[in-house]
Enzyme design. Structure first.
Site, mmCIF file in Angstrom:
data_model
loop_
_atom_site.group_PDB
_atom_site.id
_atom_site.type_symbol
_atom_site.label_atom_id
_atom_site.label_comp_id
_atom_site.label_asym_id
_atom_site.label_seq_id
_atom_site.Cartn_x
_atom_site.Cartn_y
_atom_site.Cartn_z
ATOM 1 N N PRO A 276 -61.767 6.272 35.634
ATOM 2 C CA PRO A 276 -62.191 5.096 36.221
ATOM 3 C C PRO A 276 -62.325 3.818 35.212
ATOM 4 C CG PRO A 276 -63.669 6.938 36.727
ATOM 5 C CD PRO A 276 -62.633 7.454 35.739
ATOM 6 N N CYS A 277 -61.404 3.098 35.727
ATOM 7 C CA CYS A 277 -61.419 1.791 35.024
ATOM 8 C C CYS A 277 -62.514 0.943 35.363
ATOM 9 C CB CYS A 277 -60.126 1.091 35.556
ATOM 10 S SG CYS A 277 -59.960 0.839 37.194
ATOM 11 N N GLN A 278 -63.089 1.017 36.449
ATOM 12 C CA GLN A 278 -64.276 0.210 36.597
ATOM 13 C C GLN A 278 -65.374 -0.088 35.364
ATOM 14 O OE1 GLN A 278 -63.698 2.958 38.168
ATOM 15 N NE2 GLN A 278 -63.808 2.456 40.361
ATOM 16 N N SER B 135 -62.670 -2.241 32.613
ATOM 17 C CA SER B 135 -61.768 -3.539 32.931
ATOM 18 C C SER B 135 -62.502 -4.680 32.832
ATOM 19 C CB SER B 135 -61.353 -3.243 34.579
ATOM 20 O OG SER B 135 -60.632 -4.199 34.876
#
Length: 163
Positions: free
Chosen positions: A88-90, A93
């Site tokens: 998960p890039c959340q 990012s």
């Protein structure tokens, strides 16, 4: 300076095994499909109910896992030659809150590393997002590299640490 090259030679008549973590709606699988890659989709793993429904409407993995943190990965049926993780890039990012490993989703990399160390795929790919390399001043990514391995005297040396 010595250039190190490695290649993965595949017999294109024999399908290779692929799998994904944080599979989303199946972007890696769609890419393999568009490349006409001769592969078997061993498993996919997606926690989000709606992404999983969309994934299963478009692809048929051998096994659909829902929570990568609850698997032990000892089962030989979970082996894949190619494993792709859209960790998960959340959490990392620049477009997100940048909580890194303070966000539980930011810790999923350690479950991915656990899989890679147990199953030893030929190739693994981890999603990169703008902000990952600078998280915690670069400490987070450096820690991941240290867990996966490093090079010594120009020789790649993966998995230098025990499980």
């Amino acid at each position: 300076m010595t250039k190190i090259t490695t290649s993965l030679e595949l017999d294109k008549s024999i399908p290779f095994k692929s799998a994904t973590f944080c599979s989303g709606i199946g972007s890696p699988e769609q890419s393999l499909k568009e490349l006409n890659a001769n592969h078997i989709n061993v498993f996919a793993c997606e926690k989000d109910k709606f992404a999983r429904q969309t994934y299963l409407a478009n692809f048929t993995p051998g096994i659909m896992l829902e929570d990568m943190t609850k698997e032990n990965y000892d089962d030989p049926a979970l082996y894949a030659d190619l494993i792709v993780a859209g960790i998960p890039c959340q959490s990392f990012s620049l477009a997100g809150k940048r909580q890194g490993e303070n966000d539980p989703r930011g810790l999923l990399i350690y479950d991915f590393i656990r899989y890679v160390k147990k199953q030893r795929p030929k190739v693994f790919i981890i999603e990169n997002v703008k902000g990952l390399l600078s998280d915690a001043g670069g400490i987070t990514f450096g820690k991941w590299l240290e867990l996966l391995g490093c090079s010594r005297n120009g020789q790649p040396n993966m998995f230098i640490h025990p499980d």
